[in-house]
Design an enzyme around this catalytic site. Structure first.
Site, mmCIF file in Angstrom:
data_model
loop_
_atom_site.group_PDB
_atom_site.id
_atom_site.type_symbol
_atom_site.label_atom_id
_atom_site.label_comp_id
_atom_site.label_asym_id
_atom_site.label_seq_id
_atom_site.Cartn_x
_atom_site.Cartn_y
_atom_site.Cartn_z
ATOM 1 N N HIS A 140 -10.464 -6.207 -6.403
ATOM 2 C CA HIS A 140 -10.511 -6.492 -4.894
ATOM 3 C C HIS A 140 -11.692 -7.481 -4.448
ATOM 4 O O HIS A 140 -12.239 -7.357 -3.419
ATOM 5 C CB HIS A 140 -10.732 -5.034 -4.432
ATOM 6 N N GLY A 153 -13.179 -13.825 -7.634
ATOM 7 C CA GLY A 153 -14.382 -14.584 -8.064
ATOM 8 C C GLY A 153 -14.209 -15.800 -8.002
ATOM 9 O O GLY A 153 -15.228 -16.709 -8.050
ATOM 10 N N LEU A 154 -12.804 -16.563 -8.027
ATOM 11 C CA LEU A 154 -12.470 -18.118 -8.318
ATOM 12 C C LEU A 154 -12.771 -18.891 -7.005
ATOM 13 O O LEU A 154 -12.458 -18.259 -5.815
ATOM 14 C CB LEU A 154 -11.037 -18.068 -8.785
ATOM 15 N N TYR A 165 1.046 -1.157 0.212
ATOM 16 C CA TYR A 165 -0.124 0.075 0.154
ATOM 17 C C TYR A 165 0.821 1.150 0.077
ATOM 18 O O TYR A 165 1.771 1.321 0.733
ATOM 19 C CB TYR A 165 -0.783 0.167 1.398
ATOM 20 N N GLY A 179 -8.352 -14.863 -2.903
ATOM 21 C CA GLY A 179 -8.266 -14.205 -1.534
ATOM 22 C C GLY A 179 -8.979 -14.967 -0.419
ATOM 23 O O GLY A 179 -8.635 -15.733 0.381
HETATM 24 C C1 LIG Z 1 -10.851 -9.644 3.665
HETATM 25 C C2 LIG Z 1 -9.957 -8.959 2.569
HETATM 26 C C3 LIG Z 1 -9.123 -8.306 2.788
HETATM 27 C C4 LIG Z 1 -8.235 -7.937 1.715
HETATM 28 N N1 LIG Z 1 -7.084 -7.038 1.895
HETATM 29 C C5 LIG Z 1 -6.305 -6.759 1.059
HETATM 30 C C6 LIG Z 1 -5.226 -6.202 1.043
HETATM 31 O O1 LIG Z 1 -4.714 -5.629 2.221
HETATM 32 N N2 LIG Z 1 -4.398 -5.997 0.117
HETATM 33 C C7 LIG Z 1 -4.753 -6.207 -1.195
HETATM 34 O O2 LIG Z 1 -3.948 -5.981 -2.262
HETATM 35 N N3 LIG Z 1 -5.922 -6.855 -1.346
HETATM 36 C C8 LIG Z 1 -6.822 -7.074 -0.456
HETATM 37 N N4 LIG Z 1 -7.984 -7.964 -0.653
HETATM 38 C C9 LIG Z 1 -8.271 -8.118 -2.012
HETATM 39 C C10 LIG Z 1 -7.639 -9.604 -2.411
HETATM 40 O O3 LIG Z 1 -6.266 -9.599 -2.576
HETATM 41 C C11 LIG Z 1 -8.023 -10.407 -3.596
HETATM 42 O O4 LIG Z 1 -7.937 -9.326 -4.913
HETATM 43 C C12 LIG Z 1 -9.601 -10.809 -3.631
HETATM 44 O O5 LIG Z 1 -9.977 -11.310 -2.543
HETATM 45 C C13 LIG Z 1 -9.822 -11.564 -4.728
HETATM 46 O O6 LIG Z 1 -11.111 -12.044 -4.787
HETATM 47 P P1 LIG Z 1 -11.702 -13.298 -4.080
HETATM 48 O O7 LIG Z 1 -11.886 -13.231 -2.677
HETATM 49 O O8 LIG Z 1 -13.148 -13.573 -4.517
HETATM 50 O O9 LIG Z 1 -10.769 -14.600 -4.421
HETATM 51 C C14 LIG Z 1 -8.637 -8.433 0.247
HETATM 52 C C15 LIG Z 1 -9.794 -8.903 0.256
HETATM 53 C C16 LIG Z 1 -10.494 -9.440 1.426
HETATM 54 C C17 LIG Z 1 -11.632 -10.471 1.239
#
Ligand SMILES: Cc1cc2nc3c(=O)[nH]c(=O)nc-3n(C[C@H](O)[C@H](O)[C@H](O)COP(=O)(O)O)c2cc1C
Length: 383
Positions: free
Chosen positions: A281, A314-315, A135, A335
């Site tokens: 995200h 989404g996966l 970040y 994620g």
């Molecule tokens: C609870 C949560 C916290 C997240 N925090 C970050 C983060 O700190 N940095 C970041 O680059 N993405 C963050 N993301 C986005 C994830 O890196 C990722 O892009 C996302 O979860 C992908 O989608 P999916 O959950 O459907 O697989 C976060 C996602 C979730 C669900």
């Protein structure tokens, strides 16, 4: 299937259901939810699942090989773990569990700037294989120090996040007091008491803190002050001027995460990025956005020979990984899926989830009679 696989949870949906029962509502909702009306969250998965794949049964076929090369390294499968903030809130120790499992299975693990494990610990657990997501700090000094630490920790890939110019509007978190600045309400405390295994584990490991950011965080802040501090210290707003010094300093691979527009990918190429992760995200920022998969084939076609095109958002399964790879991705990330795994199964969650996704993915390749990951696009059906 390997011994470490728990046959009671053969899908991400099973892990999600177990996680919901096992952790407090505010933690589950923080993990599970999208923004606004959850439209983007839902279409991310439903659009991936519109993709159909064509098997070729009469080919001279031996066995699927799931290994995939990315940035000069061979991984055991074309998927990795996306950066997730505040992981220790969902399950104590979850970043450690996931980093270790990723290393053992030889898939990439990306550490978030704002999670509850430090860069140094991630590097130790993965023998220098963890990627780091930055970040962008407001102050150059903090940025330079973090970059130096990532370099000393031998992170091979730095991931710059660009899709948080402002906080997402997340009704669940607002209701639960998890929006910035956060508050610990009586309702949240009551939820904790109803989840004894989460509460006991949290007690054992201590209150989760932003480990990588400790050197820059004043001591003794309460939650509200910490929220304000984080807000002031980090700016998600990125532009060419902010990216240039990072590209100049960082000797490893540089990846931009959070783009979805072809013009942003074109700019990323000009700015010297080595890869992009098409991502929204996980539907947590712009509810009116496109699903990531709907942007993928066009972007992969236009820019796939100039920059590595990866995707997340989404996966939730092996078939989803296969669909996304067939649509043109070089690599995929997830994620929530892995966090459901640790929230449901604790220490065994990382191992279980990776084993399951790899088994599902290989089954699809074998069923398609597709021997190599890079041949998956030959099975893509244009609708
Ligand atoms: C609870 C949560 C916290 C997240 N925090 C970050 C983060 O700190 N940095 C970041 O680059 N993405 C963050 N993301 C986005 C994830 O890196 C990722 O892009 C996302 O979860 C992908 O989608 P999916 O959950 O459907 O697989 C976060 C996602 C979730 C669900």
């Amino acid at each position: 299937m390997a011994n470490n696989f728990n046959s009671q949870y053969p899908s991400i949906e099973d892990l999600r259901a177990k996680a919901k029962k096992r952790i407090p509502d505010f933690a589950f909702e923080y993990l599970d939810g999208g923004c606004n009306e959850d439209v983007n969250l839902n279409i991310n998965t439903s659009d991936i699942r519109k993709i159909q794949l064509e098997p070729r049964y009469l080919q001279n076929y031996k066995e699927a090989d799931t290994t995939t090369k990315l940035f000069g390294k061979e991984y055991s499968a074309p998927f990795g773990i996306s950066p997730v903030g505040l992981q220790g809130l969902m399950w104590p120790n979850s970043p450690e569990i996931l980093a270790k499992a990723a290393f053992e299975h030889n898939i990439p693990f990306i550490l978030s700037t704002v999670t509850t494990m430090s860069i140094e610990r991630a590097s130790e657990l993965t023998q220098g294989n963890a990627w780091f997501q930055l970040y962008n700090p407001v102050e150059d000094e903090v940025r330079n120090d973090i970059l130096k630490r990532a370099e000393v920790a031998e992170c091979p890939v730095l991931v710059l996040l660009c899709d948080v110019p402002t906080f997402g509007y997340r009704p669940r978190d607002i209701r639960n007091g998890l929006a910035l600045p956060p508050k610990m309400s009586a309702k949240n405390i009551f939820q904790v008491l109803g989840k004894p295994s989460w509460a006991l584990n949290t007690l054992k490991h201590g209150v989760p803190t932003f480990e990588t950011l400790k050197p820059y965080t004043p001591e003794g802040l309460n939650l509200k002050q910490l929220g304000k501090f984080m807000d002031k210290t980090f700016s998600g707003k990125l532009n060419a001027e902010k990216i240039k010094p990072i590209r100049d300093k960082w000797k490893g691979k540089l990846v931009l995460k959070g783009v979805s527009a072809p013009r942003d990918v074109e700019d990323a190429i000009k700015m010297g990025f080595d890869g992009v992760i098409l991502s929204n995200h996980g539907g947590r920022q712009l509810d009116a956005a496109q699903s990531t998969i709907s942007t993928l084939p066009n972007i992969a076609n236009r820019y796939g020979d100039k920059i590595e095109i990866m995707m997340d958002s989404g996966l939730r399964s092996g078939p989803d990984i296969a669909r996304t790879m067939a649509a043109g991705a070089k690599f995929t990330f997830m994620g929530r899926s892995f966090m459901y795994g640790t929230a449901a199964l604790g220490n065994k969650g990382g191992d279980h989830t990776i084993t399951m996704l790899r088994t599902q993915f290989k089954q699809v390749m074998d069923q398609l009679c597709c021997e190599k990951v890079e041949e998956l696009p030959n099975h893509f059906i244009l609708n």
